[in-house]
Design a protein around this motif. Structure first.
Motif, PDB file in Angstrom:
ATOM      1  N   PHE A  37      -7.380  -0.768   3.837  1.00  0.00           N
ATOM      2  CA  PHE A  37      -6.338   0.027   3.169  1.00  0.00           C
ATOM      3  C   PHE A  37      -6.060   1.284   3.991  1.00  0.00           C
ATOM      4  CE2 PHE A  37      -4.467   3.125   0.388  1.00  0.00           C
ATOM      5  CZ  PHE A  37      -3.665   2.394  -0.470  1.00  0.00           C
ATOM      6  N   SER A  38      -4.832   1.438   4.415  1.00  0.00           N
ATOM      7  CA  SER A  38      -4.425   2.643   5.142  1.00  0.00           C
ATOM      8  C   SER A  38      -2.912   2.818   4.989  1.00  0.00           C
ATOM      9  CB  SER A  38      -4.797   2.560   6.622  1.00  0.00           C
ATOM     10  OG  SER A  38      -4.059   1.521   7.258  1.00  0.00           O
ATOM     11  N   VAL A  39      -2.521   4.056   4.939  1.00  0.00           N
ATOM     12  CA  VAL A  39      -1.092   4.378   4.864  1.00  0.00           C
ATOM     13  C   VAL A  39      -0.769   5.422   5.916  1.00  0.00           C
ATOM     14  CG1 VAL A  39      -0.890   3.851   2.396  1.00  0.00           C
ATOM     15  CG2 VAL A  39      -1.518   6.157   3.112  1.00  0.00           C
ATOM     16  N   PRO A  74       0.272  11.568   2.595  1.00  0.00           N
ATOM     17  CA  PRO A  74       0.923  10.308   2.986  1.00  0.00           C
ATOM     18  C   PRO A  74       2.432  10.489   3.165  1.00  0.00           C
ATOM     19  CG  PRO A  74      -0.525   9.994   1.087  1.00  0.00           C
ATOM     20  CD  PRO A  74      -0.371  11.468   1.267  1.00  0.00           C
ATOM     21  N   LYS A 134       0.827  -1.208   0.000  1.00  0.00           N
ATOM     22  CA  LYS A 134       0.000   0.000   0.000  1.00  0.00           C
ATOM     23  C   LYS A 134       0.865   1.263   0.000  1.00  0.00           C
ATOM     24  CE  LYS A 134      -1.848  -1.954   3.533  1.00  0.00           C
ATOM     25  NZ  LYS A 134      -2.603  -2.314   4.758  1.00  0.00           N
ATOM     26  N   GLU A 135       1.863   1.263   0.849  1.00  0.00           N
ATOM     27  CA  GLU A 135       2.775   2.411   0.892  1.00  0.00           C
ATOM     28  C   GLU A 135       3.541   2.526  -0.427  1.00  0.00           C
ATOM     29  OE1 GLU A 135       2.998   4.381   3.520  1.00  0.00           O
ATOM     30  OE2 GLU A 135       2.113   3.238   5.173  1.00  0.00           O
ATOM     31  N   SER A 139      -1.049  10.926  11.115  1.00  0.00           N
ATOM     32  CA  SER A 139      -0.872   9.736  11.950  1.00  0.00           C
ATOM     33  C   SER A 139       0.524   9.626  12.539  1.00  0.00           C
ATOM     34  CB  SER A 139      -1.180   8.475  11.133  1.00  0.00           C
ATOM     35  OG  SER A 139      -0.234   8.305  10.080  1.00  0.00           O
ATOM     36  N   TYR A 169      -3.310  15.058   5.852  1.00  0.00           N
ATOM     37  CA  TYR A 169      -3.684  13.882   5.070  1.00  0.00           C
ATOM     38  C   TYR A 169      -2.608  13.448   4.076  1.00  0.00           C
ATOM     39  CZ  TYR A 169      -8.462  14.142   6.831  1.00  0.00           C
ATOM     40  OH  TYR A 169      -9.574  14.135   7.646  1.00  0.00           O
ATOM     41  N   SER A 183      -8.797   4.169   0.734  1.00  0.00           N
ATOM     42  CA  SER A 183      -9.157   3.844   2.125  1.00  0.00           C
ATOM     43  C   SER A 183     -10.672   3.767   2.297  1.00  0.00           C
ATOM     44  CB  SER A 183      -8.575   4.883   3.072  1.00  0.00           C
ATOM     45  OG  SER A 183      -9.203   6.147   2.898  1.00  0.00           O
ATOM     46  N   THR A 240       0.334   8.809   7.396  1.00  0.00           N
ATOM     47  CA  THR A 240       0.227  10.189   6.931  1.00  0.00           C
ATOM     48  C   THR A 240       0.905  11.124   7.926  1.00  0.00           C
ATOM     49  OG1 THR A 240      -1.871  10.560   8.068  1.00  0.00           O
ATOM     50  CG2 THR A 240      -1.976   9.672   5.828  1.00  0.00           C
ATOM     51  N   ALA A 263      -4.776   7.818  -1.921  1.00  0.00           N
ATOM     52  CA  ALA A 263      -4.756   7.114  -0.632  1.00  0.00           C
ATOM     53  C   ALA A 263      -6.093   7.264   0.087  1.00  0.00           C
ATOM     54  CB  ALA A 263      -3.627   7.662   0.230  1.00  0.00           C
ATOM     55  N   TRP A 264      -6.697   8.445   0.023  1.00  0.00           N
ATOM     56  CA  TRP A 264      -7.982   8.677   0.697  1.00  0.00           C
ATOM     57  C   TRP A 264      -9.118   7.877   0.049  1.00  0.00           C
ATOM     58  CZ3 TRP A 264     -12.265  11.887  -1.066  1.00  0.00           C
ATOM     59  CH2 TRP A 264     -13.254  12.063  -0.106  1.00  0.00           C
TER      60      TRP A 264
END
Length: 569
Positions: free
Chosen positions: A219-221, A368, A173-174, A226, A366, A213, A223, A209-210
């Motif tokens: 699905f998450s990366v 990534p 995903k990343e 985070s 937001y 998700s 950011t 990415a948004w």
């Protein structure tokens, strides 16, 4: 101080100039906004510190520096210096180092060291900038691939080993977001659009990415929101605080263990090498940027005022949480291409970032981390100057190639401080060796038809600078003359330098020849160097040597001396 601003006001800019500079400032602000955050993250600190740097340093330096068009802020060149400081001393130690570097920069400007860039050899500059590019690129692999690495400390080989060991933990995903961002960064410039490529790349990466998700479960990366958080007056939030930079003494901020670092002589002593390194690199980067900007804009900067302005900016920036700053070549070039020709464009760029923090902080959270890594990879590639590196290896003399590769390896394997110090020292030694080869002594002995010289006379034609590296080589043959020689003429018409080592060597030669009853005549030496020898006791009152202005005069004096039984003066 205020030289660029004063010159701009005196030039009475037109309305069109003001309009062009406002638009240029907005353009550069769009470019600097994500770059400032990315460079702060690469330096090991939260992204808002990069934004504070662009705001405060960008504003102050534009008004106090020696260039009308330079855009100052955080730069990639500082990353390899700042990251180790953060690991060892924390954000507090980093800001104290920048604060100290500001005073060093002012001293450099007051001391008229603005021509500093001219004494740094090209292979040294390309070597350490290429090395910095490699180090920055290596540091981004973790976020680019989403690797799980517990510690990012240690030397370069340790970091590289940790990356290889962590490759099985790669996150698709990343990697997807980072590859998408990097692809846009590479392809977009070919579209010849006026919209900055990295802005498009970050927007696409963030939106992708948004959206994923929302529609792909799980699905998450990582950011900015985070990864980073803030605490302002008890209010805890994620990402970037939507507030103005706040004044605080840098020694009130946290050390590596989280407690306030404080201020003491011991701290200053420990941080002084880092501060000197920051000041030297900042001066080189700023002066190099100014030279490039002069060529692009047709304007002329004042190098000493630029150093003073950079110093003032680096003193004030840490007081508001800003990192060490310097003029940024890429942002300055974008400013000039967009029509910027006044400090106003840099002021507008700083104000744009300030407004962006207040209005867009939640949205910036937001972005990534994978997209930021891709952006820094592109910065590293541009900074690495691969074309210049390869070209230098192909066409430069072997000595310069050796200096280039050594500086590159030292920057990568150790740090930039060692690389620049060793590179400059090695370049200086090579320069001395080359200068030594320029100093030569040719012998012209008597009874040659082209020279009407007296018998038992020898002329030594000395050429080049005589200093500690070359004096002994050039003068050693004079000490051993044939027994029948009664007069020695030193033709020093081509001598351009005479330092203390050469003076001592000359004293030794004069004493030795005098003890052998051999007369000595020094011809056509420049008056300033004659004065040096007189002060050392050679010639004039001591009467152990005679000075002449031409070879014909030397020969006439030699003939008169030859008629004496003892030609010694």
């Amino acid at each position: 101080m205020l030289s660029a601003l004063r010159r701009s006001i005196q030039s009475k800019p037109s309305y069109q100039d003001i309009q062009a500079n406002v638009l240029a400032g907005l353009t550069v602000g769009v470019i600097a906004l994500p770059l400032s955050m990315a460079l702060a993250i690469a330096s090991g600190v939260p992204p808002q510190h990069g934004l504070y740097t662009a705001i405060v340093a960008g504003f102050v330096i534009s008004l106090t520096g020696g260039s009308k068009v330079n855009i100052s802020g955080p730069t990639a060149a500082f990353v390899v210096i700042l990251l180790p400081i953060v690991h060892q001393f924390g954000i507090g130690g980093l800001l104290v180092s920048g604060f100290m570097a500001g005073f060093i920069l002012i001293l450099m400007g007051v001391g008229k060291l603005g021509k500093l860039i001219e004494i740094v050899p090209y292979p040294v500059t390309v070597g350490f900038t290429s090395g910095i590019g490699v180090v920055i690129a290596t540091l981004q692999i973790k976020d680019f691939l989403g690797l799980s690495i517990e510690s990012s400390g240690g030397h370069y080989l340790h970091k590289l080993s940790a990356i290889f060991l962590a490759l099985p933990s790669i996150e698709w995903k990343e990697t997807l977001i980072s590859v998408l961002t990097l692809t846009i960064l590479i392809v977009w410039p070919k579209c010849h659009s006026k919209i900055p490529g990295h802005l498009v790349a970050l927007l696409v990466g963030s939106l992708t990415a948004w959206v994923l998700s929302l529609y792909l479960p799980g699905f998450s990366v990582a950011t900015i929101g985070s990864r980073f958080s803030f605490d302002i007056l008890g209010v805890i939030g994620s990402g970037i605080p939507p507030s103005l930079p706040v004044f605080d003494w840098p020694w009130h901020l946290a050390s590596a263990d989280g407690s306030p670092i404080g201020f003491s002589f011991e701290l200053v002593r420990r941080l002084l090498p880092s501060a000197i390194t920051i000041a030297i690199l900042g001066s080189l980067e700023s002066l190099l940027c100014s030279v490039v900007a002069d060529g692009m804009s047709g304007k002329k900067h004042n190098p000493n005022d630029e150093l003073i302005g950079q110093g003032i900016g680096n003193i004030i920036s840490p007081l508001f949480g800003g990192l060490p700053a310097t003029a940024a070549i890429a942002r300055t070039a974008a400013n000039i291409r967009s029509g910027g020709n006044l400090p106003l464009s840099s002021v507008i760029h700083a104000l744009f970032i300030l407004v962006s923090i207040l209005l867009l902080a939640p949205l910036l959270s937001y972005i990534p981390m994978a997209s930021m890594a891709a952006l820094l990879l592109m910065v590293a590639w541009n900074m690495g100057e691969a074309k210049h590196f390869i070209r230098t290896v192909k066409i430069a003399p072997k000595d310069d190639v050796f200096v280039l590769i050594l500086c590159f390896l030292l920057t990568v394997l150790f740090d930039m401080t060692v690389a620049v110090a060793v590179g400059m020292g090695l370049a200086a030694m090579l320069f001395i060796r080359r200068s030594v080869s320029l100093a030569q002594t040719a012998t012209i002995e008597g009874n040659h038809a082209e020279y009407d010289m007296p018998e038992n006379t020898v002329v030594y034609d000395i050429n080049g600078p005589l200093f500690f590296g070359s004096a002994q080589k050039a003068l050693k043959t004079i000490a051993s003359v044939r027994p029948d020689i009664r007069i020695v003429i030193l033709d020093m018409s081509e001598v351009t330098l005479l330092d203390m080592s050469a003076i001592v060597a000359m004293e030794s030669i004069v004493d030795d020849l005098q003890n052998k009853n051999i007369g000595i005549i020094i011809n056509n030496l420049q008056p300033r160097m004659v004065l040096k020898l007189n002060r050392a006791g050679i010639g004039e009152a001591s009467a152990n040597a005679i000075f002449s202005k031409t070879l014909d005069e030397s020969f006439e004096v030699a003939r008169n001396m030859s008629q004496l039984k003892r030609p010694i003066l």
